[in-house]
Write a protein that holds these residues in place. Structure first.
Motif, PDB file in Angstrom:
ATOM      1  N   ALA A   1       0.923  -1.307   0.289  1.00  0.00           N
ATOM      2  CA  ALA A   1      -0.081  -0.078  -0.053  1.00  0.00           C
ATOM      3  C   ALA A   1       1.008   1.031  -0.103  1.00  0.00           C
ATOM      4  N   SER A   2       1.331   1.584  -1.181  1.00  0.00           N
ATOM      5  CA  SER A   2       2.308   2.797  -1.241  1.00  0.00           C
ATOM      6  C   SER A   2       1.699   4.217  -0.639  1.00  0.00           C
ATOM      7  N   ALA A   3       0.475   4.226  -0.811  1.00  0.00           N
ATOM      8  CA  ALA A   3      -0.341   5.395  -0.099  1.00  0.00           C
ATOM      9  C   ALA A   3       0.032   5.482   1.616  1.00  0.00           C
ATOM     10  N   ALA A   4       0.120   4.283   2.192  1.00  0.00           N
ATOM     11  CA  ALA A   4       0.596   3.967   3.434  1.00  0.00           C
ATOM     12  C   ALA A   4       2.107   4.657   3.751  1.00  0.00           C
ATOM     13  N   SER A   5       2.727   4.517   2.776  1.00  0.00           N
ATOM     14  CA  SER A   5       4.315   4.833   3.035  1.00  0.00           C
ATOM     15  C   SER A   5       5.039   4.510   1.782  1.00  0.00           C
ATOM     16  N   PRO A   6       5.353   5.283   1.022  1.00  0.00           N
ATOM     17  CA  PRO A   6       6.224   5.005  -0.352  1.00  0.00           C
ATOM     18  C   PRO A   6       7.560   4.346   0.176  1.00  0.00           C
ATOM     19  N   ALA A   7       8.279   4.952   1.242  1.00  0.00           N
ATOM     20  CA  ALA A   7       9.342   4.222   1.748  1.00  0.00           C
ATOM     21  C   ALA A   7       9.357   2.821   1.966  1.00  0.00           C
ATOM     22  N   ILE A   8       8.317   2.465   2.727  1.00  0.00           N
ATOM     23  CA  ILE A   8       8.218   0.948   3.364  1.00  0.00           C
ATOM     24  C   ILE A   8       7.895   0.335   2.069  1.00  0.00           C
ATOM     25  N   ALA A   9       6.945   0.886   1.238  1.00  0.00           N
ATOM     26  CA  ALA A   9       6.581  -0.128  -0.005  1.00  0.00           C
ATOM     27  C   ALA A   9       7.834  -0.516  -0.765  1.00  0.00           C
TER      28      ALA A   9
END
Length: 336
Positions: free
Chosen positions: A105-113
């Protein structure tokens, strides 16, 4: 002859230079330390599939990246997707079909994605690339989430500037608080309109998004006004420094709270900038899921600001009353 202007003594100039150096160092530490020490640790993810397969992948993740992930094992794709949509995990490694796939879920965090994609490919080894499915993508107008990350600073500055200007230009604590509340609404409507309709950085309900931003501005401005009413200029400086030098760098809006140095991301979520940023992500991309804790944090700061202002008002009214009682005790002869 005109009088010679008084010159500041050199020790005073030296003290000012040292103070400015210390202040600059604090600012550098506040903003650079969280960024340079960011890493993947305790990231909540799900692993979905049959017990034997999930146990193997869980063991691999623990061996290759110890401490990096907080893993929840579920039995299927639907359960993993539910956890992502409820904002309980950032992504999932799905083994249900026999071939691993990554759900992010890139909307939650692009860095974690991005970090999860690297981990998934490492688990795949030399085999075919692990397919990736973005369950909650960022808007096409802002696929890197740059606008939302950059919006953290204006959100904090809005509350600080509002408190400073209202203190300087408006007389009366009640009028200052009313002005801060009104600005929280109008500022939120403007800021959200820019983010959503011009930059395309957020989606969802405009009114819910504006409500999240308004709550964040109000929490910041009212807290600083409350401190100023109780402590004067020192309270104004303390509140502004806390929000800017502590709250903003620890908000996690540019990456994620879990990527900040251990423990500090949690601290940041209990401050208005972090709570407001996480609340806006929930309203913009996740239909408000996991919003309640952040709402309560912001309401707590609003209540604190009002309580401090109320305490200052009580103290102010009590002092004249005490002065009047003292005047009543003066003997009539002495008064004459």
């Amino acid at each position: 002859m005109a009088p010679t202007a008084t010159r500041s003594p050199w020790p005073r100039i030296g003290a000012i230079v040292l103070l400015l150096t210390a202040l600059l160092s604090v600012i550098m530490i506040a903003f650079a330390w969280p960024a340079t020490r960011s890493s993947v640790h305790d990231i909540p993810i799900a692993v979905a599939g049959p017990p034997a397969a999930t146990a193997q992948v869980t063991q691999q993740l623990s061996a290759k990246r110890p401490g990096a992930f907080d893993i929840t094992v579920v039995d299927g794709t639907a359960a993993a997707e539910r956890l992502i949509l409820d904002r309980e995990v950032y992504g999932a490694i799905d083994l249900s079909s026999g071939h691993p796939q990554l759900i992010i879920a890139s909307a939650a965090s692009p860095a974690i994605a991005t970090a999860l994609q690297q981990v998934a490919q490492a688990l795949g080894g030399t085999e075919a690339a692990v397919p990736v499915r973005d369950l909650v993508p960022l808007p096409t107008d802002d696929p890197r989430g740059a606008g939302l990350a950059a919006g953290a600073l204006p959100l904090v500055l809005g509350g600080i500037v509002a408190a400073g200007l209202l203190t300087s230009l408006v007389a009366g604590a009640a009028r200052r608080l009313a002005g801060a509340a009104a600005f929280a609404v109008t500022g939120a409507l403007a800021l959200t309109a820019i983010l959503q309709f011009w930059l395309g950085s957020v989606e969802g309900s405009y009114w819910l998004n504006a409500g999240a931003v308004a709550l964040g501005i109000a929490a910041t401005a009212l807290t600083i006004l409350g401190l100023e009413s109780l402590l004067g200029a020192a309270g104004l400086g303390l509140g502004a420094a806390t929000m800017m030098l502590v709250g903003n760098p620890l908000s996690g809006l540019a990456s994620a709270p879990e990527m900040l140095p251990s423990g500090w991301g949690t601290v940041g979520q209990y401050l208005p900038p972090g709570a407001a940023g996480s609340l806006l992500r929930s309203t913009a991309f996740f239909d408000g899921h996991a919003a309640a804790p952040h709402v309560w944090v912001l309401l707590g700061w609003v209540a604190l600001g009002l309580a401090l202002a109320g305490l200052a008002a009580v103290r102010t009214t009590r002092r004249p009353a005490e002065g009047e009682r003292a005047d009543d005790k003066i003997p009539v002869a002495a008064a004459a």
